[in-house]
Design a protein around this motif. Sequence first.
Motif, PDB file in Angstrom:
ATOM      1  N   HIS A  21       1.648   5.027  -0.340  1.00  0.00           N
ATOM      2  CA  HIS A  21       0.996   6.329  -0.279  1.00  0.00           C
ATOM      3  C   HIS A  21       2.052   7.433  -0.317  1.00  0.00           C
ATOM      4  CE1 HIS A  21       1.854   7.425   4.008  1.00  0.00           C
ATOM      5  NE2 HIS A  21       1.922   6.114   4.167  1.00  0.00           N
ATOM      6  N   LYS A  65       4.093   7.065  -7.587  1.00  0.00           N
ATOM      7  CA  LYS A  65       3.362   5.887  -7.107  1.00  0.00           C
ATOM      8  C   LYS A  65       2.795   5.064  -8.267  1.00  0.00           C
ATOM      9  CE  LYS A  65       0.433   8.355  -4.720  1.00  0.00           C
ATOM     10  NZ  LYS A  65       0.917   9.703  -5.106  1.00  0.00           N
ATOM     11  N   ASN A  91      -5.121  -4.195   5.199  1.00  0.00           N
ATOM     12  CA  ASN A  91      -3.958  -4.544   6.035  1.00  0.00           C
ATOM     13  C   ASN A  91      -3.574  -6.007   5.893  1.00  0.00           C
ATOM     14  OD1 ASN A  91      -2.946  -2.231   7.534  1.00  0.00           O
ATOM     15  ND2 ASN A  91      -4.982  -2.120   8.455  1.00  0.00           N
ATOM     16  N   TYR A  93       0.886  -1.160   0.000  1.00  0.00           N
ATOM     17  CA  TYR A  93       0.000   0.000   0.000  1.00  0.00           C
ATOM     18  C   TYR A  93       0.924   1.210   0.000  1.00  0.00           C
ATOM     19  CZ  TYR A  93      -3.617   3.354   1.371  1.00  0.00           C
ATOM     20  OH  TYR A  93      -4.484   4.426   1.396  1.00  0.00           O
ATOM     21  N   GLU A 101       1.930  -1.204   4.371  1.00  0.00           N
ATOM     22  CA  GLU A 101       1.905   0.233   4.110  1.00  0.00           C
ATOM     23  C   GLU A 101       3.325   0.790   4.041  1.00  0.00           C
ATOM     24  OE1 GLU A 101      -0.247   4.289   5.859  1.00  0.00           O
ATOM     25  OE2 GLU A 101      -0.186   2.459   7.077  1.00  0.00           O
ATOM     26  N   GLU A 136       5.408   4.567   2.712  1.00  0.00           N
ATOM     27  CA  GLU A 136       5.293   5.917   2.161  1.00  0.00           C
ATOM     28  C   GLU A 136       6.390   6.159   1.128  1.00  0.00           C
ATOM     29  OE1 GLU A 136       4.848  10.588   3.600  1.00  0.00           O
ATOM     30  OE2 GLU A 136       5.640   9.089   4.996  1.00  0.00           O
ATOM     31  N   THR A 194      -2.166   2.193  -4.478  1.00  0.00           N
ATOM     32  CA  THR A 194      -1.501   3.488  -4.348  1.00  0.00           C
ATOM     33  C   THR A 194      -2.545   4.481  -3.855  1.00  0.00           C
ATOM     34  OG1 THR A 194      -1.963   4.423  -6.543  1.00  0.00           O
ATOM     35  CG2 THR A 194      -0.048   2.944  -6.344  1.00  0.00           C
ATOM     36  N   SER A 195      -2.100   5.504  -3.140  1.00  0.00           N
ATOM     37  CA  SER A 195      -3.040   6.485  -2.612  1.00  0.00           C
ATOM     38  C   SER A 195      -2.303   7.749  -2.179  1.00  0.00           C
ATOM     39  CB  SER A 195      -3.790   5.904  -1.411  1.00  0.00           C
ATOM     40  OG  SER A 195      -4.746   6.827  -0.906  1.00  0.00           O
ATOM     41  N   SER A 217      -2.614   8.055   3.738  1.00  0.00           N
ATOM     42  CA  SER A 217      -2.157   6.943   4.570  1.00  0.00           C
ATOM     43  C   SER A 217      -3.388   6.105   4.920  1.00  0.00           C
ATOM     44  CB  SER A 217      -1.510   7.475   5.848  1.00  0.00           C
ATOM     45  OG  SER A 217      -2.493   8.109   6.659  1.00  0.00           O
ATOM     46  N   LEU A 218      -3.187   4.933   5.482  1.00  0.00           N
ATOM     47  CA  LEU A 218      -4.340   4.100   5.843  1.00  0.00           C
ATOM     48  C   LEU A 218      -5.206   4.779   6.900  1.00  0.00           C
ATOM     49  CD1 LEU A 218      -2.807   0.511   5.809  1.00  0.00           C
ATOM     50  CD2 LEU A 218      -4.586   1.427   4.301  1.00  0.00           C
ATOM     51  N   LYS A 219      -4.574   5.487   7.801  1.00  0.00           N
ATOM     52  CA  LYS A 219      -5.338   6.205   8.824  1.00  0.00           C
ATOM     53  C   LYS A 219      -6.204   7.285   8.183  1.00  0.00           C
ATOM     54  CE  LYS A 219      -4.758   8.359  13.364  1.00  0.00           C
ATOM     55  NZ  LYS A 219      -3.781   8.782  14.403  1.00  0.00           N
TER      56      LYS A 219
END
Length: 303
Positions: free
Chosen positions: A158, A165, A288, A156, A293, A295, A258-259, A262-264
């Motif tokens: 980000h 990304k 998850n 993941y 994750e 960065e 990709t994003s 962040s997951l949060k």
Amino acid sequence: MKDINNIVKSNNAYNKNALQSISSCQEIVNFIQNNNLTEREIENNLIYFMDYKDDLETCKGCTGIDECSFQLKGYQTELSFEERMVVRSFRPCRFAKHIETKREIARNIKMYHLTGQVFKDASLLNILHDFPGSTTKVVMKKMNEFFKDPTTKGLYIHGKTGVGKTYFMSAFVNKEASLGEDCAIITLSQLSTELRRYFGDRREEREAYQDILETLKTVHILVIDGIGSEAASGWLRDEILFPILDARYNEQLPTFFTSIFSLKELEKYYTFNSNDKEKVKSLLDRINGLAVEVELIDKNHRD
């Protein structure tokens, strides 16, 4: 084996020009020396050597298959020595191989939502040079772990807009597809548009709708690019994204994201009201369970 120059000196005038010509071609000289050809074997195969030299000169300086002037377009001559005989055969040239690799990639990518030739041509080979950001090596290390062990979780990735990304994931998909793996790289915004086309009561529409979902649930490698960049809705989150990820989680199929979030942050993005908390928690649990994750930090390469 005699040196070719010595043969030239001792040979009759009929073959002398041919022998002088092939002696100036390093590829032929290497072939003769590596295979220990005798004087008789060289003389008996002069026509093969002359044709081979002509073929090499035809291919020299070629910049692409479109300008290929070889009689077998996209091929080049190859010499081998079998049972004391020179054998001339043909194999695809580097340009033909490149085209075939692209065709193989296209055959193995079942769904592709990206636009732009830069993504279709994306390669992992130069990625450290083109994206010298502080975390590029970390992302590459994680990718290499997957290449060594395909049961490893996906990623993941980000980061801010333009840090690379999508390029990373395009290069990854191209690599996997070239190795024969079935892949898909999608955006949720385009997926939503495609699925809405098949809203309706007709059987063909329902089947097309389910076929798209089934492809994304079962394709070997799935990349969801830009998750969180779409216009979020409960339908897309609960009826589309969650079932896809739940199916892939149950089968432990390689899944990448990709994003810009962040997951949060993604959790907040998908939480529309207090009633959504359990649904969003289940969604994040699937992500998850499928991906690690990481960065990606770099400059904006779009500027």
